[in-house]
Design an enzyme around this catalytic site. Structure first.
Site: not given
Ligand code: FUB
Length: 326
Positions: A19, A226
């Site tokens: 991320d 997301e």
């Molecule tokens: O790393 C945890 C979660 O997985 C992140 O918040 C999302 O965007 C995905 O990458």
């Protein structure tokens, strides 16, 4: 002696990182990633496998240098309001202070977004006692615009709980939208001058197709899932994000920070691993995509590694699609 970084290879191998939010601060590249850890807990759609506890800030003098791990910048034990799962962070600079924005579950298991501050981009960061009032869900990304106004983009489906907030209150049993319903968009909220509070309630961003029709929830190749990121190029706002279930990084373009945004295309084809998450940064007159995959861990989904590659625009402002394995 430590090795220089190379495109499409992990920028560090001594820890797992994911991320990545990349920024240029004080002439250097700083990367704010999640810090993936090993554990024996469950793996599920709730995201319990992403059990991260702290953040390490990484930095690069340039893209031919070794990547420096500046050590632990913030641990969940030092965040009074948070209980677990320190997920994808971002950072911003304003008025002489560096701000680290991060999501975590509060003591009721609800994801909220908090802030921590430092006088150095490398940290360590000191967390505020409470999360940002009115914040929810995950994946904060902050754009400080040319007029110095700052906007936070956030939100993630499934483990990130965005679908549970559609009424404005947290509804743990909220159903997923029907395939023919309008897709849920990421949220945007302008930050106050203090960078610690929202100026107004978060608003939903609408992403439309070329005909101006909002994307539908069943359009999994294009709809928001997301990991939002907003950058500016030639005066336009580019909102990029993960499509989750179809594992792509895609983007849409708008004229204003709050949208609407018109869907344009794919930035990154699927990587090894379920999640895909990124940032886009200009550094020394070139543009770069920072992203992650699970190649270093042999495909273990919660042990990811940050990588980078150059990102190129076409003359019409569209972004050239990247296949990270070619
Ligand atoms: O790393 C945890 C979660 O997985 C992140 O918040 C999302 O965007 C995905 O990458």
């Amino acid at each position: 002696m430590s090795q220089s970084v190379k495109p499409n290879e992990p920028i560090v191998t001594h820890i797992y990182t994911a991320d990545p939010s990349a920024h240029v601060f004080e002439g250097k590249l700083y990367i704010y990633p999640s810090h993936d850890i090993d554990h024996d807990g469950p793996t599920n759609d709730n995201g319990d496998q992403y059990a991260m506890e702290d953040y390490h800030v990484l930095s690069l003098d340039d893209l031919n240098s070794p990547c420096i791990d500046n050590g632990e910048a913030l641990h969940v034990r030092d965040v009074p309001w948070a209980s677990e799962q320190m997920w994808a962070p971002d950072a911003a600079y304003k008025n002489g202070i560096y701000y680290l924005f991060f999501p975590a579950r509060d003591h009721d298991g609800i994801f909220r977004i908090g802030v921590a501050t430092s006088t150095s981009p490398a940290g360590p960061f000191k967390a505020e006692d409470n999360y940002i009032p009115g914040s929810y869900s995950i994946d904060p990304a902050v754009l400080v615009d040319e007029d110095n106004r700052a906007y936070m983009y956030f939100g993630g489906l499934w483990g990130g709980q965005l679908e549970k907030w559609q009424t404005g209150a947290y509804k743990p049993e909220a159903p997923d939208p029907a395939a023919t319903d309008r897709a849920y968009g990421p949220r945007v909220a302008e930050l106050n001058e203090d960078m610690l509070t929202f100026k107004s309630e978060p608003a939903e961003i609408v992403i439309v197709d070329e005909e101006g029709k909002p994307l539908l929830a069943g359009d999994e190749e294009r709809r928001y899932f997301e990991g939002p990121w907003v950058h500016k190029y030639n005066g336009k706002y580019y909102l990029s994000y993960s499509t989750g279930t179809t594992h792509k990084l895609v983007y849409a373009v708008g004229d204003k920070p709050e949208g609407p945004y018109v869907f344009k295309g794919t930035i990154l084809t699927p990587v090894l691993g379920w999640t895909t998450h990124h940032s886009i940064v200009e550094f020394k007159d070139k543009w770069y995509l920072f992203y992650h995959d699970c190649s270093l861990s042999g495909g273990v989904d919660h042990k990811r590694s940050v990588k980078f590659t150059e990102l190129k625009y076409n003359e019409d402002g569209t972004i050239q699609t990247i296949d990270p394995y070619k």
